[in-house]
Motif scaffolding. Sequence first.
Motif, PDB file in Angstrom:
ATOM      1  N   SER A 152       2.540   5.587 -14.366  1.00 11.51           N
ATOM      2  CA  SER A 152       2.100   6.647 -15.275  1.00 11.51           C
ATOM      3  C   SER A 152       0.927   7.432 -14.694  1.00 11.51           C
ATOM      4  CB  SER A 152       1.706   6.043 -16.630  1.00 11.51           C
ATOM      5  OG  SER A 152       0.637   5.129 -16.462  1.00 11.51           O
ATOM      6  N   LEU A 153       0.066   6.765 -13.934  1.00 10.06           N
ATOM      7  CA  LEU A 153      -1.064   7.464 -13.313  1.00 10.06           C
ATOM      8  C   LEU A 153      -0.699   8.052 -11.956  1.00 10.06           C
ATOM      9  CD1 LEU A 153      -4.123   5.152 -14.122  1.00 10.06           C
ATOM     10  CD2 LEU A 153      -3.224   7.093 -15.393  1.00 10.06           C
ATOM     11  N   TYR A 154       0.175   7.368 -11.230  1.00 10.50           N
ATOM     12  CA  TYR A 154       0.588   7.828  -9.901  1.00 10.50           C
ATOM     13  C   TYR A 154       2.113   7.887  -9.851  1.00 10.50           C
ATOM     14  CZ  TYR A 154      -4.209   7.197  -8.314  1.00 10.50           C
ATOM     15  OH  TYR A 154      -5.563   7.303  -8.155  1.00 10.50           O
ATOM     16  N   PRO A 155       2.683   9.031 -10.226  1.00 10.19           N
ATOM     17  CA  PRO A 155       4.151   9.137 -10.307  1.00 10.19           C
ATOM     18  C   PRO A 155       4.854   9.029  -8.961  1.00 10.19           C
ATOM     19  CG  PRO A 155       3.116  11.276 -10.670  1.00 10.19           C
ATOM     20  CD  PRO A 155       2.015  10.276 -10.668  1.00 10.19           C
ATOM     21  N   LYS A 156       4.138   9.245  -7.848  1.00 12.18           N
ATOM     22  CA  LYS A 156       4.763   9.160  -6.529  1.00 12.18           C
ATOM     23  C   LYS A 156       4.598   7.762  -5.929  1.00 12.18           C
ATOM     24  CE  LYS A 156       4.516  14.063  -5.411  1.00 12.18           C
ATOM     25  NZ  LYS A 156       4.124  15.084  -4.415  1.00 12.18           N
ATOM     26  N   ALA A 216      10.675  20.013  11.354  1.00  8.54           N
ATOM     27  CA  ALA A 216       9.351  20.277  11.921  1.00  8.54           C
ATOM     28  C   ALA A 216       8.234  20.125  10.908  1.00  8.54           C
ATOM     29  CB  ALA A 216       9.316  21.675  12.509  1.00  8.54           C
ATOM     30  N   LYS A 217       8.546  19.688   9.696  1.00  9.48           N
ATOM     31  CA  LYS A 217       7.483  19.662   8.689  1.00  9.48           C
ATOM     32  C   LYS A 217       6.499  18.515   8.946  1.00  9.48           C
ATOM     33  CE  LYS A 217       9.608  16.836   5.043  1.00  9.48           C
ATOM     34  NZ  LYS A 217       9.938  16.824   3.613  1.00  9.48           N
ATOM     35  N   LYS A 218       5.315  18.709   8.433  1.00 11.79           N
ATOM     36  CA  LYS A 218       4.231  17.756   8.635  1.00 11.79           C
ATOM     37  C   LYS A 218       4.526  16.458   7.885  1.00 11.79           C
ATOM     38  CE  LYS A 218      -0.778  17.302   8.057  1.00 11.79           C
ATOM     39  NZ  LYS A 218      -2.007  17.956   7.517  1.00 11.79           N
ATOM     40  N   PRO A 219       4.293  15.301   8.517  1.00 12.90           N
ATOM     41  CA  PRO A 219       4.573  14.037   7.822  1.00 12.90           C
ATOM     42  C   PRO A 219       3.620  13.818   6.656  1.00 12.90           C
ATOM     43  CG  PRO A 219       3.436  13.629   9.900  1.00 12.90           C
ATOM     44  CD  PRO A 219       3.787  15.089   9.877  1.00 12.90           C
ATOM     45  N   SER A 220       4.136  13.200   5.607  1.00 13.12           N
ATOM     46  CA  SER A 220       3.309  12.884   4.441  1.00 13.12           C
ATOM     47  C   SER A 220       2.571  11.578   4.699  1.00 13.12           C
ATOM     48  CB  SER A 220       4.189  12.744   3.193  1.00 13.12           C
ATOM     49  OG  SER A 220       4.834  13.957   2.895  1.00 13.12           O
ATOM     50  N   ARG A 221       1.275  11.607   4.524  1.00 11.72           N
ATOM     51  CA  ARG A 221       0.545  10.356   4.665  1.00 11.72           C
ATOM     52  C   ARG A 221       0.676   9.561   3.361  1.00 11.72           C
ATOM     53  NH1 ARG A 221      -5.779  12.374   4.844  1.00 11.72           N
ATOM     54  NH2 ARG A 221      -5.914  13.225   2.736  1.00 11.72           N
ATOM     55  N   TYR A 222       0.603   8.259   3.491  1.00 16.36           N
ATOM     56  CA  TYR A 222       0.779   7.426   2.307  1.00 16.36           C
ATOM     57  C   TYR A 222      -0.175   6.245   2.331  1.00 16.36           C
ATOM     58  CZ  TYR A 222       3.542   4.041   5.073  1.00 16.36           C
ATOM     59  OH  TYR A 222       3.963   3.112   5.984  1.00 16.36           O
ATOM     60  N   LEU A 223      -0.434   5.744   1.149  1.00 15.57           N
ATOM     61  CA  LEU A 223      -1.284   4.574   0.950  1.00 15.57           C
ATOM     62  C   LEU A 223      -0.395   3.388   0.619  1.00 15.57           C
ATOM     63  CD1 LEU A 223      -4.022   3.074   0.164  1.00 15.57           C
ATOM     64  CD2 LEU A 223      -3.621   3.995  -2.137  1.00 15.57           C
ATOM     65  N   ALA A 224      -0.605   2.257   1.270  1.00 14.39           N
ATOM     66  CA  ALA A 224       0.123   1.027   0.952  1.00 14.39           C
ATOM     67  C   ALA A 224      -0.792   0.098   0.162  1.00 14.39           C
ATOM     68  CB  ALA A 224       0.602   0.340   2.228  1.00 14.39           C
ATOM     69  N   VAL A 225      -0.249  -0.499  -0.878  1.00 15.95           N
ATOM     70  CA  VAL A 225      -1.002  -1.419  -1.730  1.00 15.95           C
ATOM     71  C   VAL A 225      -0.240  -2.732  -1.816  1.00 15.95           C
ATOM     72  CG1 VAL A 225      -1.987  -1.810  -4.011  1.00 15.95           C
ATOM     73  CG2 VAL A 225      -1.896   0.506  -3.087  1.00 15.95           C
ATOM     74  N   PHE A 275       2.911   3.260  -1.534  1.00 17.32           N
ATOM     75  CA  PHE A 275       3.941   2.250  -1.303  1.00 17.32           C
ATOM     76  C   PHE A 275       3.405   0.909  -1.774  1.00 17.32           C
ATOM     77  CE2 PHE A 275       5.529  -1.112   1.613  1.00 17.32           C
ATOM     78  CZ  PHE A 275       6.856  -1.123   1.194  1.00 17.32           C
ATOM     79  N   VAL A 276       4.116   0.270  -2.687  1.00 18.30           N
ATOM     80  CA  VAL A 276       3.692  -1.017  -3.236  1.00 18.30           C
ATOM     81  C   VAL A 276       4.490  -2.130  -2.571  1.00 18.30           C
ATOM     82  CG1 VAL A 276       3.531  -2.454  -5.294  1.00 18.30           C
ATOM     83  CG2 VAL A 276       2.989  -0.028  -5.429  1.00 18.30           C
ATOM     84  N   ALA A 277       3.778  -3.021  -1.887  1.00 20.12           N
ATOM     85  CA  ALA A 277       4.405  -4.204  -1.304  1.00 20.12           C
ATOM     86  C   ALA A 277       4.267  -5.368  -2.276  1.00 20.12           C
ATOM     87  CB  ALA A 277       3.735  -4.553   0.028  1.00 20.12           C
ATOM     88  N   GLY A 278       5.223  -6.280  -2.219  1.00 18.58           N
ATOM     89  CA  GLY A 278       5.192  -7.394  -3.154  1.00 18.58           C
ATOM     90  C   GLY A 278       5.514  -6.938  -4.560  1.00 18.58           C
ATOM     91  N   SER A 279       6.607  -6.207  -4.707  1.00 16.04           N
ATOM     92  CA  SER A 279       6.915  -5.585  -5.992  1.00 16.04           C
ATOM     93  C   SER A 279       7.476  -6.554  -7.021  1.00 16.04           C
ATOM     94  CB  SER A 279       7.912  -4.437  -5.784  1.00 16.04           C
ATOM     95  OG  SER A 279       9.057  -4.902  -5.089  1.00 16.04           O
TER      96      SER A 279
END
Length: 627
Positions: free
Chosen positions: A499-503, A391-400, A481-485
């Motif tokens: 190093s700046l964004y560990p997640k 039941a936990k709230k979904p984590s929003r994420y940024l895609a780059v 989330f990084v696309a085109g890794s």
Amino acid sequence: MASIRTLSDPTLDLQSNSKLNQHQNASLDYETGGSGRPRSSSFHARPNSPATPTRSRHAAAEAASFWDLKVKKRRAAKAWYSRKRVKGAVALIGLVALFFFVNWIMLLRLQDRRPDPDSKTRVSENSVLVQESLGKYAKGKRPQKGIYGRLLALAAHALAEGANKREPKDLWQEPFVLASAWRPCADQRNWEPSEGNNGYILVTANGGINQQRVAVCNAVMVARLLNSTLVIPRFLYSSVWRDASQFSDIYQEEHFINYLTPDIRIVKELPKDLQSLDLEAIGSVVTDEDIMKEAKPSFYLKMILPILFKNRVVHFLGFGNRLAFDPIPFQLQRLRCRCNFHALRFVPKIQETGALLLQRLRQHAGDTGPLDHYLIGPSAVSNKKESSSRAKKPSRYLAVHLRFEIDMVAHSLCEFGGGEEERQELEAYREIHFPALTQIKKTTKLPSPVELRSEGLCPLTPEEAILLLAALGFKRKTHIFVAGSQIYGGQSRLAALTSLYPKLVTKEKLLSSTELEPFMNFSSQLAALDFIGSTAADAFAMTDSGSQFSSLVSGFRIYYGGGKMPTIRPNKRRLASIFLKNNTIEWRVFEQRVRKAIRQTKHVQTRPKARSVYRYPRCKECMCRTD
């Protein structure tokens, strides 16, 4: 008076009385002029006295001399005070300048200093973060890190200090009122199905999955325009992508055929009597060189339709972006949108793995996003059922989307801080994969890398991309989330980001090797997973506005997003002028300028004339206004 001063002097002894009396008598004679009457002083002399004019002139001269001397002294004192004040001001300015100079030197030394591994001093979390960042950027293998080392260290410090601050409100939002006024309507038809009796259209599309998608939809339009039958498109093997995937490996064939049946006739292969023909010998093969880029419909009616009438088949070899966006008849343009947004659905294998990817990006929450149904189909429902107990709230994420693969880097003709080694490596790649570009470079004077960068024609590096996100205000704990890794430079190039964004994660980190195994050696199928992860994100940031992938993702988010799916579209030309000052610009100023540049691109825009409907679907052919 002299006589009185003498008589009142208590220091005289009795032995000098006689001399004192003589002195008093002489004084009295002088005062009375020998007549016993008091003599007037020079200031009280009678006007007719012969001695008065001389004494008056002497007195006036003495007075004038006295005042002249006093004025000169006053002027001298004033001049001395002025000189003293100027010297004091100069000294004060010098001290202030020295203060700032010393602070600047200390700041530079602080930024270049590596953390002492033997130090056992306990410091705060923020201090540790800053020291770690400074240490990492001070010893990077590639010179590129040195270019932005100062700004990256400032970004690390700003992220640490802003841990408890609120993010800007517009990071995760679109201008909702204006954006939500548009709704999808490309599925609406207003014509009769085409019989396709003028012949058959074969298409072999080149490029990666994104270029192939555009080619497929253009082929659908050409088939309708020429009243011909479309054979399921085939994909050309590319030495760049090295992917042997065909249409049915990526898209659902049956859905494609059935959905477009009211528009055109589609078959899986040529009739038997046409399969044996030497199409090249009979003049039925048409290459990209035979068709101008973004040709108008009149070209196909004039040049291609006669071939169909004559040979009953035309093969478009390497068919890419060879159909203009304007002028196009209304219903034909709507067919293009219908193909892209409705007819092309990923196969179940990709949908199921894409559902796993989204589930892990959202921290296993059960909620589905507004685009899940169109991206992963029935897998969206099954995911929700499996996760209903959580039941936990979904984590929003940024895609780059980091469009920094070697093909993009080499084709751009830009330089990225790698020196002579980088230049030789990219030139060798161009000679193999882009021989035409290599020949043009040898025979034509092209813009220098500096000029290309100043015009915003170079892809953003991973370091520039992460500085952009930090300046916009995304917190250090943001899920990214990084696309085109598969970026040029490998994992070492991602060091600035992690190093700046560990997640920060990629599909390779979220999915196990077993889950990814069916897609290995199939770059287009892996790109489909990136497409799902990027399109479903709560916010999407492109780093190259000219990228076909970014255009398709942003267009999908506009078409199905309902005004709730923001996209960050950087103006690379404006950003280039900001990044050029990386050695001197202060972080606060850098933040302000970056946010202003992005804010100017974040607006609800209808499709400009002759621009892509895949990227700008807000037009009457693809979407309808609700107001």
